[in-house]
Write a protein that holds these residues in place. Structure first.
Motif, PDB file in Angstrom:
ATOM      1  N   ARG A 202      28.880 -70.710  14.828  1.00 34.73           N
ATOM      2  CA  ARG A 202      27.478 -70.165  15.792  1.00 34.73           C
ATOM      3  C   ARG A 202      27.521 -68.637  15.441  1.00 34.73           C
ATOM      4  O   ARG A 202      26.523 -67.744  15.759  1.00 34.73           O
ATOM      5  CB  ARG A 202      27.309 -70.524  17.194  1.00 34.73           C
ATOM      6  CG  ARG A 202      26.952 -71.908  17.082  1.00 34.73           C
ATOM      7  CD  ARG A 202      26.795 -72.268  18.619  1.00 34.73           C
ATOM      8  NE  ARG A 202      27.730 -72.159  19.737  1.00 34.73           N
ATOM      9  CZ  ARG A 202      27.916 -71.338  20.800  1.00 34.73           C
ATOM     10  NH1 ARG A 202      27.002 -70.542  20.581  1.00 34.73           N
ATOM     11  NH2 ARG A 202      28.753 -71.601  21.491  1.00 34.73           N
ATOM     12  N   ALA A 203      28.737 -68.054  15.136  1.00 34.51           N
ATOM     13  CA  ALA A 203      28.705 -66.574  15.217  1.00 34.51           C
ATOM     14  C   ALA A 203      29.960 -66.212  14.289  1.00 34.51           C
ATOM     15  O   ALA A 203      30.976 -66.680  14.521  1.00 34.51           O
ATOM     16  CB  ALA A 203      28.920 -66.185  16.652  1.00 34.51           C
ATOM     17  N   SER A 204      29.943 -65.097  13.921  1.00 34.55           N
ATOM     18  CA  SER A 204      30.862 -64.442  12.752  1.00 34.55           C
ATOM     19  C   SER A 204      31.731 -63.768  13.786  1.00 34.55           C
ATOM     20  O   SER A 204      31.334 -63.376  14.689  1.00 34.55           O
ATOM     21  CB  SER A 204      30.594 -63.871  11.592  1.00 34.55           C
ATOM     22  OG  SER A 204      29.716 -62.712  12.087  1.00 34.55           O
ATOM     23  N   ILE A 205      32.997 -63.114  13.263  1.00 36.51           N
ATOM     24  CA  ILE A 205      33.778 -62.300  13.832  1.00 36.51           C
ATOM     25  C   ILE A 205      32.919 -60.847  14.152  1.00 36.51           C
ATOM     26  O   ILE A 205      32.954 -60.194  15.184  1.00 36.51           O
ATOM     27  CB  ILE A 205      34.916 -61.742  12.981  1.00 36.51           C
ATOM     28  CG1 ILE A 205      35.998 -63.041  12.881  1.00 36.51           C
ATOM     29  CG2 ILE A 205      35.664 -60.658  13.448  1.00 36.51           C
ATOM     30  CD1 ILE A 205      36.481 -63.533  14.125  1.00 36.51           C
ATOM     31  N   GLN A 206      32.296 -60.672  13.165  1.00 36.99           N
ATOM     32  CA  GLN A 206      31.431 -59.090  13.116  1.00 36.99           C
ATOM     33  C   GLN A 206      30.454 -59.349  14.294  1.00 36.99           C
ATOM     34  O   GLN A 206      30.021 -58.434  15.080  1.00 36.99           O
ATOM     35  CB  GLN A 206      30.697 -58.816  11.922  1.00 36.99           C
ATOM     36  CG  GLN A 206      31.604 -58.786  10.764  1.00 36.99           C
ATOM     37  CD  GLN A 206      32.378 -59.826  10.057  1.00 36.99           C
ATOM     38  OE1 GLN A 206      32.028 -60.844  10.484  1.00 36.99           O
ATOM     39  NE2 GLN A 206      33.155 -59.724   9.318  1.00 36.99           N
ATOM     40  N   GLU A 207      29.628 -60.523  14.192  1.00 37.47           N
ATOM     41  CA  GLU A 207      28.597 -60.922  15.577  1.00 37.47           C
ATOM     42  C   GLU A 207      29.257 -60.637  16.955  1.00 37.47           C
ATOM     43  O   GLU A 207      28.816 -60.018  17.796  1.00 37.47           O
ATOM     44  CB  GLU A 207      27.840 -62.005  15.220  1.00 37.47           C
ATOM     45  CG  GLU A 207      26.899 -61.865  14.023  1.00 37.47           C
ATOM     46  CD  GLU A 207      26.499 -63.509  13.359  1.00 37.47           C
ATOM     47  OE1 GLU A 207      25.284 -63.267  12.677  1.00 37.47           O
ATOM     48  OE2 GLU A 207      27.053 -64.371  13.985  1.00 37.47           O
ATOM     49  N   ILE A 208      30.484 -61.430  16.856  1.00 31.03           N
ATOM     50  CA  ILE A 208      30.958 -61.384  18.141  1.00 31.03           C
ATOM     51  C   ILE A 208      31.532 -59.825  18.718  1.00 31.03           C
ATOM     52  O   ILE A 208      31.278 -59.644  19.697  1.00 31.03           O
ATOM     53  CB  ILE A 208      32.184 -62.401  18.160  1.00 31.03           C
ATOM     54  CG1 ILE A 208      31.816 -63.899  17.986  1.00 31.03           C
ATOM     55  CG2 ILE A 208      33.355 -62.376  19.531  1.00 31.03           C
ATOM     56  CD1 ILE A 208      33.101 -64.704  17.702  1.00 31.03           C
TER      57      ILE A 208
END
Length: 252
Positions: A202-208
């Motif tokens: 649901r989310a990438s490291i960058q998005e988190i």
């Protein structure tokens, strides 16, 4: 063997020491060793969390002069002593000794009083919850502890009994939340919360990192270190080995 499991929940303002856990959701404590007689309790606690939370925890711990819900029940004066066995920026290991006062009764005291020798106690504190596990012989009269606890709750405290089981779910000491430095534990919790390990993600490291206001490189480093420790610990326990928590220490 029988396991007796229950949770005590606290309203904000019901107890000064529990307020620290309520005010700092990242703070977590577990009792690693506990021994009690009907006169005295000795215990060792491991506490992890952000530096500011541990600073507040240290301040409250040093100021204990009356029975706190973290150490017992009743609010009476106590003979209290504690010593910091290990201190790191985001971790503490604390030894304490408490002599039971008139009207001040800790949960381990109640176990010793009602169940006798051979009782094991464990506890965890996080947020507004103080969770207890008691392991005793099959013929132990657990109802006596229930009645004693239920009859000594003061305002702002709620008691919930989870189970009385003949198939104990006793946790494994070799792998717990306190074994990871706080920053690495937080990275794993954020990854789970944002669905990083779901399929599909649901989310990438960058998005988190962007959502939480953390540098991507920092979050990635902490998560990688945590995952490395989790993998080596899992492999070690599968082979009957113990992996020391220092294998994960990188930014504590």
């Amino acid at each position: 063997m029988r396991e007796f499991a229950f949770t005590v929940s606290y309203d904000d303002g019901a107890d000064h020491l529990m307020d620290v856990f309520i005010d700092h959701p990242g703070l977590y404590a577990r009792t690693t060793s506990c021994h009690a007689t009907t006169e005295t309790m000795w215990r060792v606690d491991e506490v992890t969390g952000p530096e500011e939370a541990l600073a507040d925890y240290d301040e409250q711990l040093a100021g204990i002069t009356r029975c706190s819900s973290l150490r017992g029940m009743g609010g009476c004066p106590i003979d209290w002593h504690h010593e910091v066995l290990e201190e790191r920026p985001t971790r503490r290991r604390i030894y304490s000794r408490q002599s039971e006062g008139e009207g001040c009764r800790s949960v381990p005291y109640l176990a010793a009083k009602h169940l006798g020798d051979g009782v094991l106690c464990r506890a965890e504190q996080h947020g507004e919850e103080y969770r207890w596990r008691i392991l005793a012989e099959d013929d132990a009269a657990m109802s006596a502890i229930h009645d004693d606890l239920d009859g000594n709750l003061r305002a702002g405290i709620e008691l919930e009994f989870e189970r009385l089981s003949h198939s104990p779910e006793w946790p494994d000491d070799r792998m717990t939340r306190t074994d990871l430095p706080y920053e690495q534990r937080e990275a794993v919790e954020l990854a789970v919360e944002h669905g990083y390990y779901e399929t599909p993600r649901r989310a990438s490291i960058q998005e988190i990192a962007a959502t939480e206001g953390i540098a991507t490189s920092t979050l990635q480093y902490r998560l990688t270190r945590a995952e490395a420790w989790l993998a080596t610990t899992f492999a070690g326990t599968e082979n009957g080995e113990s992996v020391p928590p220092t294998a994960a220490v990188g930014d504590d």
